[in-house]
Enzyme design. Structure first.
Site, PDB file in Angstrom:
ATOM      1  N   GLN A 132       0.835  -1.208   0.000  1.00 50.06           N
ATOM      2  CA  GLN A 132       0.000   0.000   0.000  1.00 50.06           C
ATOM      3  C   GLN A 132       0.870   1.258   0.000  1.00 50.06           C
ATOM      4  O   GLN A 132       1.608   1.498   0.953  1.00 50.06           O
ATOM      5  CB  GLN A 132      -0.869   0.001   1.258  1.00 50.06           C
ATOM      6  N   GLY A 133       0.786   2.032  -1.061  1.00 49.36           N
ATOM      7  CA  GLY A 133       1.554   3.273  -1.161  1.00 49.36           C
ATOM      8  C   GLY A 133       0.657   4.467  -0.906  1.00 49.36           C
ATOM      9  O   GLY A 133       0.320   5.210  -1.846  1.00 49.36           O
ATOM     10  N   SER A 135       0.752   6.445   2.669  1.00 53.81           N
ATOM     11  CA  SER A 135       1.396   7.413   3.574  1.00 53.81           C
ATOM     12  C   SER A 135       2.675   7.976   2.981  1.00 53.81           C
ATOM     13  O   SER A 135       3.417   7.281   2.282  1.00 53.81           O
ATOM     14  CB  SER A 135       1.750   6.740   4.901  1.00 53.81           C
ATOM     15  N   SER A 167       4.275  -1.379   4.298  1.00 52.94           N
ATOM     16  CA  SER A 167       4.332  -2.766   4.809  1.00 52.94           C
ATOM     17  C   SER A 167       4.433  -3.758   3.665  1.00 52.94           C
ATOM     18  O   SER A 167       3.701  -3.659   2.683  1.00 52.94           O
ATOM     19  CB  SER A 167       3.070  -3.091   5.613  1.00 52.94           C
ATOM     20  N   GLU A 255     -10.035  -1.671   5.241  1.00 49.31           N
ATOM     21  CA  GLU A 255      -8.910  -1.858   6.153  1.00 49.31           C
ATOM     22  C   GLU A 255      -9.388  -1.856   7.611  1.00 49.31           C
ATOM     23  O   GLU A 255      -8.858  -2.552   8.460  1.00 49.31           O
ATOM     24  CB  GLU A 255      -7.910  -0.718   5.933  1.00 49.31           C
TER      25      GLU A 255
HETATM   26  C1  FAD Z   1       2.923  -0.910  11.637  1.00 49.07           C
HETATM   27  C2  FAD Z   1       2.520   0.120  10.632  1.00 49.07           C
HETATM   28  C3  FAD Z   1       2.315  -0.264   9.316  1.00 49.07           C
HETATM   29  C4  FAD Z   1       1.970   0.696   8.363  1.00 49.07           C
HETATM   30  N1  FAD Z   1       1.827   0.280   7.055  1.00 49.07           N
HETATM   31  C5  FAD Z   1       1.515   1.193   6.112  1.00 49.07           C
HETATM   32  C6  FAD Z   1       1.423   0.800   4.728  1.00 49.07           C
HETATM   33  O1  FAD Z   1       1.593  -0.371   4.376  1.00 49.07           O
HETATM   34  N2  FAD Z   1       1.165   1.742   3.812  1.00 49.07           N
HETATM   35  C7  FAD Z   1       0.938   3.053   4.128  1.00 49.07           C
HETATM   36  O2  FAD Z   1       0.658   3.839   3.253  1.00 49.07           O
HETATM   37  N3  FAD Z   1       1.028   3.469   5.435  1.00 49.07           N
HETATM   38  C8  FAD Z   1       1.324   2.571   6.415  1.00 49.07           C
HETATM   39  N4  FAD Z   1       1.435   2.974   7.743  1.00 49.07           N
HETATM   40  C9  FAD Z   1       1.310   4.406   8.075  1.00 49.07           C
HETATM   41  C10 FAD Z   1       0.035   4.787   8.806  1.00 49.07           C
HETATM   42  O3  FAD Z   1      -1.065   4.818   7.941  1.00 49.07           O
HETATM   43  C11 FAD Z   1       0.256   6.178   9.425  1.00 49.07           C
HETATM   44  O4  FAD Z   1       1.261   6.033  10.412  1.00 49.07           O
HETATM   45  C12 FAD Z   1      -1.015   6.714  10.038  1.00 49.07           C
HETATM   46  O5  FAD Z   1      -1.963   7.044   9.061  1.00 49.07           O
HETATM   47  C13 FAD Z   1      -0.733   7.987  10.890  1.00 49.07           C
HETATM   48  O6  FAD Z   1      -0.034   8.925  10.149  1.00 49.07           O
HETATM   49  P1  FAD Z   1       1.317   9.544  10.735  1.00 49.07           P
HETATM   50  O7  FAD Z   1       2.203   8.450  11.203  1.00 49.07           O
HETATM   51  O8  FAD Z   1       1.845  10.476   9.702  1.00 49.07           O
HETATM   52  O9  FAD Z   1       0.873  10.349  12.047  1.00 49.07           O
HETATM   53  P2  FAD Z   1       0.219  11.805  12.070  1.00 49.07           P
HETATM   54  O10 FAD Z   1      -0.898  11.867  11.094  1.00 49.07           O
HETATM   55  O11 FAD Z   1       1.316  12.804  11.963  1.00 49.07           O
HETATM   56  O12 FAD Z   1      -0.394  11.828  13.533  1.00 49.07           O
HETATM   57  C14 FAD Z   1       0.387  12.142  14.697  1.00 49.07           C
HETATM   58  C15 FAD Z   1      -0.571  12.182  15.886  1.00 49.07           C
HETATM   59  O13 FAD Z   1      -1.545  13.217  15.713  1.00 49.07           O
HETATM   60  C16 FAD Z   1      -2.875  12.700  15.842  1.00 49.07           C
HETATM   61  N5  FAD Z   1      -3.775  13.378  14.893  1.00 49.07           N
HETATM   62  C17 FAD Z   1      -3.538  13.645  13.573  1.00 49.07           C
HETATM   63  N6  FAD Z   1      -4.614  14.243  13.034  1.00 49.07           N
HETATM   64  C18 FAD Z   1      -5.568  14.323  14.002  1.00 49.07           C
HETATM   65  C19 FAD Z   1      -6.892  14.841  14.046  1.00 49.07           C
HETATM   66  N7  FAD Z   1      -7.480  15.367  12.982  1.00 49.07           N
HETATM   67  N8  FAD Z   1      -7.576  14.739  15.226  1.00 49.07           N
HETATM   68  C20 FAD Z   1      -7.002  14.186  16.335  1.00 49.07           C
HETATM   69  N9  FAD Z   1      -5.730  13.695  16.334  1.00 49.07           N
HETATM   70  C21 FAD Z   1      -5.029  13.758  15.200  1.00 49.07           C
HETATM   71  C22 FAD Z   1      -2.741  11.234  15.474  1.00 49.07           C
HETATM   72  O14 FAD Z   1      -3.787  10.474  16.043  1.00 49.07           O
HETATM   73  C23 FAD Z   1      -1.365  10.889  16.054  1.00 49.07           C
HETATM   74  O15 FAD Z   1      -1.494  10.599  17.437  1.00 49.07           O
HETATM   75  C24 FAD Z   1       1.787   2.054   8.724  1.00 49.07           C
HETATM   76  C25 FAD Z   1       1.984   2.442  10.063  1.00 49.07           C
HETATM   77  C26 FAD Z   1       2.353   1.499  11.007  1.00 49.07           C
HETATM   78  C27 FAD Z   1       2.569   1.947  12.423  1.00 49.07           C
END
Ligand code: FAD
Length: 411
Positions: A132-133, A135, A167, A255
């Site tokens: 999945q591309g 993030s 992932s 998902e």
């Molecule tokens: C084990 C794992 C596997 C993953 N695999 C994939 C994958 O295969 N493909 C892919 O594309 N992505 C993948 N991801 C990424 C995942 O989708 C993102 O980590 C997730 O969407 C959160 O984005 P971020 O890490 O940028 O955090 P941010 O969006 O920067 O969030 C940081 C914090 O702010 C809070 N926050 C943000 N916006 C709001 C809001 N509007 N209201 C309240 N709180 C808020 C969040 O809850 C979090 O606590 C994976 C992540 C993990 C941990």
């Protein structure tokens, strides 16, 4: 013991057929869990491959897809029966990972007939393994801020940008990739959903540079993913150019809710492993521990029944609704608390790494589970984002004072 539910004649017939097949074909000694967590996102460990092919050949892959697309059109009850029969037989319920769970259902909703005919059989037989591309470094919860660009070049798109936390990228040959195809459109409108080959027809990389990221558990199942002029045929755009946000919402709904009927089985198994551990630790007479175990068991059972409800909704509406966010919140927060509970029960020994060679870093299974579950309230959309969705779209509460542009959160 689980409450028994009346399966009805069709599901009972399926149960008999499956039980016989498993009796005759089940392999011994396969790991039951995907140690990388993330819901077996990439289809699981390599030891599962042969078993996956056997299941595919026997028609036990992508079973909830409609029959006309190569599935079996199983009902929620029948999928639940299937999970329970696999648990009973002591074999993992292997799937085609994100292909089966995320991409296939999105193609079924949004793809053209030609796309369905081309891409769906390749998921079922394992030819295409997807990652999945979605993030990017500056686009997680606020997914619509993504900047990976795709420009048309003849009948192809040329894609350049950076993804992160991808992932299973190391074992995938296809990425379902969100790209910006119209930079002048409002940010949700100029995005396309592109099934992008990770290798060229001659086997050379198709502009993908994968850099593994090591996790707390010691494994490195996701990567930073740099994409430079990757080529994808325009044919591979699902849902039409600049309509990718709608398709992505279907994917994210699946998902959060699409694995609802499979996940309780692992917690029921973990529950019985915990009971064994409690007995070994001599704590089975401890009233507090017993109460905690009762809490864990009832939660796994609640998950079983709410999973059936969600799957029935998906099969009726073809797409999971915002209620899938309730499922995501429930199981992910339960998984974390359950893992914490096992660590507390084990006490000081939970803090000591098993004996290992210098430079080795292999936590034991309990520690792995504790560390891996830290991530489950992040992937698939964070717990906070799920609360926003439930508040606004399920309960109809007022929107946040500062409008949130997106309700994203890829895996
Ligand atoms: C084990 C794992 C596997 C993953 N695999 C994939 C994958 O295969 N493909 C892919 O594309 N992505 C993948 N991801 C990424 C995942 O989708 C993102 O980590 C997730 O969407 C959160 O984005 P971020 O890490 O940028 O955090 P941010 O969006 O920067 O969030 C940081 C914090 O702010 C809070 N926050 C943000 N916006 C709001 C809001 N509007 N209201 C309240 N709180 C808020 C969040 O809850 C979090 O606590 C994976 C992540 C993990 C941990």
């Amino acid at each position: 013991m689980a409450l028994s539910i009346d399966l009805g004649p069709k599901a009972r017939q399926f149960q008999d057929e499956l039980r016989q097949w498993l009796e005759a074909n089940r392999p011994e000694g396969l790991p039951l869990d995907d140690p990388n967590g993330a819901g077996g996102a990439d289809g699981g460990p390599p030891e599962w491959n042969e078993w996956a092919d056997a299941l595919s050949a026997a028609g036990y892959m992508c079973v909830s897809w409609p029959v006309e697309y190569g599935g079996r059109g199983l009902s929620g009850i029948e999928v639940a029966v299937m999970n329970e029969e696999f648990t009973r037989a002591g074999v993992p319920r292997v799937t085609r990972g994100m292909g089966e769970w995320l991409v296939g259902p999105s193609i079924i909703v949004w793809g053209t007939d030609e796309q369905k005919a081309h891409f769906l059989p390749r998921i079922i037989d394992g030819t295409d393994r997807y990652c999945q591309g979605f993030s990017e470094p500056d686009a997680g919860s606020d997914l619509a801020s993504l900047t990976t660009r795709a420009t048309a070049d003849g009948d192809e798109l040329l894609i350049t940008g950076q993804k992160v936390w991808t992932s299973g990228a190391q074992v995938a040959n296809m990425m379902f990739c969100l790209c910006r195809t119209d930079p002048d459109a409002p940010k949700h409108k100029g995005i396309s959903y592109v099934l992008t080959p990770m290798r060229r027809p001659d086997g050379s990389p198709n502009g993908f540079d994968l850099r593994p990221i090591r996790q707390l558990t010691g494994s490195a199942h996701f990567t930073e993913t740099f994409i430079t002029e990757a080529r994808a045929p325009l044919f591979n755009v699902v849902g039409g150019l600049n309509n990718g946000w709608r398709v992505a919402m279907t994917t994210l709904g699946n998902e959060r809710g699409g694995n609802a009927t499979t996940q309780h089985t692992q917690y029921v198994r973990q529950f019985w492993e915990t009971v064994d551990m409690v007995r070994q630790e001599g704590k089975d007479g401890d009233a507090v521990v017993r109460q905690q175990l009762a809490w864990a068991f009832t939660h796994a059972e609640i998950m079983r029944y709410s999973g059936l409800r969600i799957l029935s909704e998906v099969l009726a509406a073809k797409e999971p609704g915002p209620g899938a966010s309730i499922n995501k919140m429930f199981w992910s927060e339960f998984a974390q608390r359950f893992a914490e509970l096992t660590v507390n029960i084990r006490g000081a020994k939970a803090l000591v790494m098993p004996e290992q060679k210098p430079d080795e870093y292999t936590p034991d299974a309990w520690q792995q589970n504790f560390l891996a579950t830290r991530s489950v309230t992040i992937w698939g959309g964070t717990a906070q984002v799920q609360r926003n969705i439930v508040g606004e779209r399920v309960l109809g509460l007022p929107k946040e004072p500062i409008p949130v542009q997106t309700k994203g959160g890829a895996q």
